[in-house]
Design an enzyme around this catalytic site. Sequence first.
Site, mmCIF file in Angstrom:
data_model
loop_
_atom_site.group_PDB
_atom_site.id
_atom_site.type_symbol
_atom_site.label_atom_id
_atom_site.label_comp_id
_atom_site.label_asym_id
_atom_site.label_seq_id
_atom_site.Cartn_x
_atom_site.Cartn_y
_atom_site.Cartn_z
ATOM 1 C CB THR A 71 -0.940 -0.017 1.220
ATOM 2 O OG1 THR A 71 -1.810 1.121 1.184
ATOM 3 C CG2 THR A 71 -0.174 -0.004 2.529
ATOM 4 C CB CYS A 72 1.929 3.742 -1.554
ATOM 5 S SG CYS A 72 0.975 3.752 -3.090
ATOM 6 N N GLY A 73 0.347 5.909 -0.869
ATOM 7 C CA GLY A 73 -0.557 7.048 -0.812
ATOM 8 C C GLY A 73 -1.791 6.874 -1.677
#
Length: 286
Positions: free
Chosen positions: A241-243
């Site tokens: 996951t990330c932004g």
Amino acid sequence: MSEVKSAIVSAAWLAEHLEAPDVRVVDATFFLPNEGRNALEEYEEEHIPGAVFFDIDEIADTDSPLPHMLPSPEKFASRVRKLGLGDGSRIIVYDRLGMRASPRVWWTFKVFGHDDVAVLDGGLPKWKNDGYPTESGPQRDPGERHFTARMNTLAVKDRDQMLGNIERGRFQVLDARSRGRFSGEEPEPRPGLKGGHIPGSLNLPFTDVIDSASGVLLPNHLLKERLERAGIDLSKPVVTTCGSGVTAAVLALALHEIGHKDVALYDGSWTEWGDPDAELPIETKV
């Protein structure tokens, strides 16, 4: 873990195969909203000869309030067909920032069933530093090619699956954002989002798997070392996951390179999870 075919090609390899009839080059450059840059304009100013431009924000579910969510298989097939990307194509993806958005497009093609896709190691900066040519101007007409889209839903996670995993712990969650954003100490580049991370998740900034001097992906033994140091058990499933689901794919690529096959990506990522109206559980301590 069994051996897997590398999803990385060097600038030298691409230069040698640039004119091959089955090779298609894709510019996947993407900028964050706060960067004030236009990816298409910069593509037209300079790109690898013959490359087509893949617009992450348009080849997406534009009905979603979230940015660049995966499109339907039908829309994806329609858009890439018009880019001349089809069945039988060897697709090489790059971006002008090195390796930030290109792994997202690599992952997207794999989600829709096209495995013959790779990322240019080091992107446009490495290509230019090695002395290879670029061209300017609008995209050439590539001619249409048929693309068969078959979506692999196992490679994608949604909010409900991520929420359920907090209780059940069926997979590890690995966040590609900076340590300050993960801890909630740095502001998010998208205004209005809460700070912090999904409870129980681990942190490995995507920049930590890229060589800071050359811009290429670290060798496999160092990738494995960085992942394990972050707390990942390489015998168990991982969801990145990330932004907004872009740099999470850098970690997915790193995991692929070391032969870890049970990898998925949380498409909504922090833009969905950190929305104040979502009222989802958040941790800020590290």
